[in-house]
Each structure stands twice: as structure tokens, then as C-alpha cells.
Design an enzyme around this catalytic site. Sequence first.
Site, mmCIF file in Angstrom:
data_model
loop_
_atom_site.group_PDB
_atom_site.id
_atom_site.type_symbol
_atom_site.label_atom_id
_atom_site.label_comp_id
_atom_site.label_asym_id
_atom_site.label_seq_id
_atom_site.Cartn_x
_atom_site.Cartn_y
_atom_site.Cartn_z
ATOM 1 N N HIS A 191 0.688 -1.185 0.061
ATOM 2 C CA HIS A 191 -0.012 -0.125 -0.035
ATOM 3 C C HIS A 191 0.789 1.292 0.044
ATOM 4 O O HIS A 191 2.032 1.321 0.599
ATOM 5 C CB HIS A 191 -1.147 -0.006 1.410
ATOM 6 C CG HIS A 191 -2.342 -0.893 0.886
ATOM 7 N ND1 HIS A 191 -3.104 -0.899 0.175
ATOM 8 C CD2 HIS A 191 -2.689 -1.831 1.880
ATOM 9 C CE1 HIS A 191 -3.975 -1.595 0.192
ATOM 10 N NE2 HIS A 191 -3.693 -2.252 1.488
ATOM 11 N N CYS A 234 0.411 2.806 -4.562
ATOM 12 C CA CYS A 234 -0.335 3.877 -5.003
ATOM 13 C C CYS A 234 0.188 5.383 -4.679
ATOM 14 O O CYS A 234 0.909 5.404 -3.678
ATOM 15 C CB CYS A 234 -1.773 3.986 -4.214
ATOM 16 S SG CYS A 234 -2.836 2.565 -4.723
#
Length: 312
Positions: free
Chosen positions: A89, A138
Site C-alpha cells: 500500500h 499508490c
Amino acid sequence: MEKGKKMALLVGCNYPNTPNELHGCHNDVLAMREVLITRFGFDPKRVEILIDKPGSSTMPTGANIKSTLNRMVDQAEQGDVLFFHYSGHGTLIKPHNSSKKEEAIVPCDFNLITSVDFRQLVNRVPKGATFTILSDSCHNGGLIDKETEQIGPYTIPDDAFTIPTNPYKPKEIPFQSILQYFTSLTNKISTDIGTHLVDVFGQDASLMFLHEPVNKPLKPDEGILLSGCQTNETSADVEIMENGRKPCGAFSNAVQMVLKENPGRALTNREIVMLARKILLVQHFNKQHPCLYCSKENADAVFLSPPQKPCP
């Protein structure tokens, strides 16, 4: 110390048994390890892997990741190749009293590693060595801030977007979720994420929150960032048909496919990113656009190659 070394740290965070669980990040780094050894000649003893698999002896916490990266940079000399592959993440955070959002990766313990940490790390790389970061997460387009954008933003009309044929999950944890998590740990009423991180992790927290960073000029020739998407986009955790339906990161898998489809060919950093973009487009991930940040010389340098000696 041996010169011309190739050293790598591969980090995969699946966050098992949490609301943020991903499924392909361990596969990404295990596949990359094989490629580093068989194609790029890395010594297996110099390729370290940190994954948050239950029972792992060393977990990919923020402190462990930074400690391993710092040790790798400390051992680096002229002519060495350093490589960091992160699959997990990412998030955008708002530091206290700042209007600018900063990129960060999210280790398994949520001890954020920010763009300031990477900026300082790359600044320590010895002259004549290269440090390549491949970030499959991301919002990591500016992970090593101040590097030149060689392949950057790309836009397509909203009506040109097609749904990927494979189920996927964005590799993103919203900043507000992270803030709420740490607020529950510290019981402090504060929207300053740094206050919570320093309270929980002390001196192991990001440099962004410990003191005013030293604004030394970044050496432009050492940092190379291949980012899975633009700063305003999300990367995908997915099952790819060509992969035997093994979970993986869409960008990590695209890079693997590029290398597999070009056996024996020396590909530049620019070619790796552009060809990965084409693969993601074919797979209908046309709202995820890998980017390249580095000097022009490194954009056209061979991926994971030693620095070229300047002409006399």
C-alpha cells in the site's frame, strides 16, 4: 570491500487478516528475486526479502525496511548497483502546517516511510553508484522528490476507460484511515499524523516528523524511480490470466512480462516503463500509468546496469 556489487531489498506487504489485505505482493517480490538472480546476475546472498508472512523471522516494519536500506547504502561503493522493490500500500499524507501532500509507503506496522526518508537515503548514495526504486503502490510518483520527471502524467478521456477483465483492489490506504488507526492507539485528539507516529514509534518514525530535514541538494544521477502509477492514481492488486491466475501487482507483473518478452535484450529504464504502460493498457488498466523519475542519462541507461564511466 568488493566493488561492482549488486545489492537488493525486496519488500512485499500483504497485510494478512486485516481490512487492508492484499494478495499479490509476496508473489511480486519472490518473482523479482528469481529475475534478479537468473537474468541480472545478483548474488542470492545480496538479495534480501522482507514479507509479512506469518512466521517470518524479520517483518517488513518501517524500522526494518529503513535499517536494511541504510545498511545497503552504507556498503555501497563506486560502480555498485542498488535496487529496492516495494509492493504494498501507498498513501498521500498532509504534514502538519503544510498545504502540500507528501507520498509515503505503508509498511506492515503502518510506520510510514515518506518521501523525505527516500530523499535523504538517495542523497547518501556514493558517486558512481546507482540506486533504482521500483514502487508498485499508490500515489508514489514523487517518492524521491526533486528527481526529474522523464515519463510523467498521461490523461485519457473518462469515456475511454474500460473496466479491467480481472478483479482488482487498489493498493491504497486513505490517509484518514491511517489517522483514525493511530488516534485509537495514542488517544490523542490531533489531526497531525506526525504527533501520533512519533508517540508510537519514537526515533523510528519518519525523518519528516522528527526534525527539520537537511535540505542538501539531491545528487541527480543516483536516484531512479520506476513508479507503478502517477501521484494522483492508484496501482492494482490483481489476478492476471497470463500469470496462471496468481495474485500479483499489475505493475510488477507488467515489468516481469516486459523482461520475459525481451530475453537477452538490454532494456533501458525508459523502455521498461513505456512497455509496461502498453501491457497495462492491453489489460485495460488504462487509468494506471507507470512513470519514470531520474536524470536524462539514467532514463536512457540500461535497467539495473552499473553507471557508465564518463568519456575522457
